[in-house]
Design a protein around this motif. Structure first.
Motif, PDB file in Angstrom:
ATOM      1  N   ILE A   1      -0.058  -0.499  13.463  1.00 33.12           N
ATOM      2  CA  ILE A   1       0.559   0.317  12.414  1.00 33.12           C
ATOM      3  C   ILE A   1       1.254  -0.575  11.398  1.00 33.12           C
ATOM      4  O   ILE A   1       1.091  -0.406  10.182  1.00 33.12           O
ATOM      5  N   LYS A   2       2.024  -1.541  11.872  1.00 38.99           N
ATOM      6  CA  LYS A   2       2.752  -2.454  10.980  1.00 38.99           C
ATOM      7  C   LYS A   2       1.783  -3.317  10.168  1.00 38.99           C
ATOM      8  O   LYS A   2       2.054  -3.641   9.014  1.00 38.99           O
ATOM      9  N   LYS A   3       0.667  -3.696  10.763  1.00 38.15           N
ATOM     10  CA  LYS A   3      -0.346  -4.459  10.030  1.00 38.15           C
ATOM     11  C   LYS A   3      -0.953  -3.592   8.929  1.00 38.15           C
ATOM     12  O   LYS A   3      -1.225  -4.058   7.827  1.00 38.15           O
ATOM     13  N   HIS A   4      -1.137  -2.315   9.232  1.00 39.04           N
ATOM     14  CA  HIS A   4      -1.673  -1.367   8.254  1.00 39.04           C
ATOM     15  C   HIS A   4      -0.695  -1.185   7.097  1.00 39.04           C
ATOM     16  O   HIS A   4      -1.084  -1.210   5.939  1.00 39.04           O
TER      17      HIS A   4
ATOM     18  N   MET B   1       0.844  -1.182   0.000  1.00 37.81           N
ATOM     19  CA  MET B   1       0.000   0.000   0.000  1.00 37.81           C
ATOM     20  C   MET B   1       0.887   1.242   0.000  1.00 37.81           C
ATOM     21  O   MET B   1       1.790   1.366   0.797  1.00 37.81           O
ATOM     22  N   ASP B   2       0.625   2.144  -0.921  1.00 39.86           N
ATOM     23  CA  ASP B   2       1.376   3.387  -0.980  1.00 39.86           C
ATOM     24  C   ASP B   2       0.821   4.335   0.076  1.00 39.86           C
ATOM     25  O   ASP B   2      -0.386   4.458   0.242  1.00 39.86           O
ATOM     26  N   THR B   3       1.721   4.977   0.794  1.00 39.19           N
ATOM     27  CA  THR B   3       1.273   5.865   1.863  1.00 39.19           C
ATOM     28  C   THR B   3       2.166   7.096   1.914  1.00 39.19           C
ATOM     29  O   THR B   3       3.334   7.037   1.542  1.00 39.19           O
ATOM     30  N   ASN B   4       1.599   8.213   2.345  1.00 33.57           N
ATOM     31  CA  ASN B   4       2.429   9.389   2.558  1.00 33.57           C
ATOM     32  C   ASN B   4       2.885   9.467   4.012  1.00 33.57           C
ATOM     33  O   ASN B   4       3.514  10.410   4.406  1.00 33.57           O
ATOM     34  N   ILE B   5       2.551   8.457   4.793  1.00 33.31           N
ATOM     35  CA  ILE B   5       3.044   8.357   6.161  1.00 33.31           C
ATOM     36  C   ILE B   5       4.269   7.451   6.148  1.00 33.31           C
ATOM     37  O   ILE B   5       4.176   6.271   5.833  1.00 33.31           O
TER      38      ILE B   5
ATOM     39  N   LYS C   1       7.846   3.462   9.614  1.00 35.29           N
ATOM     40  CA  LYS C   1       8.772   3.399  10.749  1.00 35.29           C
ATOM     41  C   LYS C   1       8.019   3.876  11.992  1.00 35.29           C
ATOM     42  O   LYS C   1       7.329   4.896  11.956  1.00 35.29           O
ATOM     43  N   VAL C   2       8.160   3.139  13.088  1.00 34.81           N
ATOM     44  CA  VAL C   2       7.487   3.500  14.334  1.00 34.81           C
ATOM     45  C   VAL C   2       8.542   3.827  15.377  1.00 34.81           C
ATOM     46  O   VAL C   2       9.444   3.032  15.645  1.00 34.81           O
ATOM     47  N   ILE C   3       8.435   5.022  15.942  1.00 37.20           N
ATOM     48  CA  ILE C   3       9.328   5.470  17.003  1.00 37.20           C
ATOM     49  C   ILE C   3       8.500   5.561  18.277  1.00 37.20           C
ATOM     50  O   ILE C   3       7.420   6.158  18.271  1.00 37.20           O
TER      51      ILE C   3
ATOM     52  N   LYS D   1      -8.440   4.723  22.547  1.00 38.73           N
ATOM     53  CA  LYS D   1      -7.620   3.520  22.443  1.00 38.73           C
ATOM     54  C   LYS D   1      -8.546   2.326  22.303  1.00 38.73           C
ATOM     55  O   LYS D   1      -9.650   2.357  22.826  1.00 38.73           O
ATOM     56  N   PRO D   2      -8.105   1.294  21.649  1.00 35.38           N
ATOM     57  CA  PRO D   2      -6.805   1.111  21.017  1.00 35.38           C
ATOM     58  C   PRO D   2      -6.779   1.700  19.608  1.00 35.38           C
ATOM     59  O   PRO D   2      -7.822   1.944  18.999  1.00 35.38           O
ATOM     60  N   LEU D   3      -5.567   1.897  19.101  1.00 32.88           N
ATOM     61  CA  LEU D   3      -5.360   2.332  17.728  1.00 32.88           C
ATOM     62  C   LEU D   3      -5.823   1.210  16.800  1.00 32.88           C
ATOM     63  O   LEU D   3      -5.455   0.060  16.994  1.00 32.88           O
ATOM     64  N   THR D   4      -6.638   1.564  15.826  1.00 29.41           N
ATOM     65  CA  THR D   4      -7.183   0.557  14.910  1.00 29.41           C
ATOM     66  C   THR D   4      -6.846   0.902  13.465  1.00 29.41           C
ATOM     67  O   THR D   4      -6.462   2.033  13.155  1.00 29.41           O
ATOM     68  N   THR D   5      -7.054  -0.078  12.607  1.00 35.42           N
ATOM     69  CA  THR D   5      -6.865   0.138  11.177  1.00 35.42           C
ATOM     70  C   THR D   5      -7.806   1.228  10.678  1.00 35.42           C
ATOM     71  O   THR D   5      -7.433   2.035   9.828  1.00 35.42           O
ATOM     72  N   GLU D   6      -9.010   1.279  11.227  1.00 37.16           N
ATOM     73  CA  GLU D   6      -9.971   2.299  10.819  1.00 37.16           C
ATOM     74  C   GLU D   6      -9.447   3.705  11.135  1.00 37.16           C
ATOM     75  O   GLU D   6      -9.576   4.619  10.325  1.00 37.16           O
ATOM     76  N   ILE D   7      -8.870   3.875  12.317  1.00 38.25           N
ATOM     77  CA  ILE D   7      -8.302   5.180  12.692  1.00 38.25           C
ATOM     78  C   ILE D   7      -7.176   5.537  11.732  1.00 38.25           C
ATOM     79  O   ILE D   7      -7.082   6.673  11.249  1.00 38.25           O
TER      80      ILE D   7
END
Length: 131
Positions: free
Chosen positions: A25-28, A1-5, A33-35, A115-121
């Protein structure tokens, strides 16, 4: 998936929440990169130092943390020079369902999600960030 994030920063003192949010996030998109910062003070310092490989497009920020809480982080963040802030999109991510927290986030120009962070968010956020 192309993303600008390209990079997401998680600021939350709860290691378990960070673990699950990073997985979401990684599933999305595994290329993001996650910091992770366990304290708002450390995250703010990293932004001030403007480490080029650690400047996120998105910050997910918890409200209730020891030391500097999420609201205090925002107070200090918005005092930074605009070039330090870049065009980072901040979303308060909290277990709080207090309408006052939601209203305060809106007044400060940041999003609010439970919370929790979801794919929808993440999908909703990405659609808002599309050029």
């Amino acid at each position: 998936m192309d993303t600008n994030i390209k990079t997401v920063m998680l600021i939350d003192d709860n290691k378990i929440d960070n673990f699950f949010h990073e997985r979401a996030i990684k599933k999305h998109n595994d290329d993001i990169k996650v910091i992770v910062y366990l304290s708002a003070e450390e995250a703010l310092e990293a932004i001030k130092e403007n480490q080029s490989d650690e400047v996120p497009e998105v910050i997910f920020l918890d409200i209730n943390m020891p030391g500097m809480n999420g609201w205090e982080f925002l107070d200090e963040y918005f005092k930074l020079d605009e070039k330090q802030r870049k065009s980072i999109v901040i979303t308060m991510l909290s277990t709080s369902e207090n309408p006052d927290d939601m209203k305060t986030a809106e007044e400060r120009g940041v999003s609010f999600s439970s919370k929790p962070l979801t794919t929808e968010i993440l999908n909703e956020l990405e659609s808002k960030l599309k050029p």
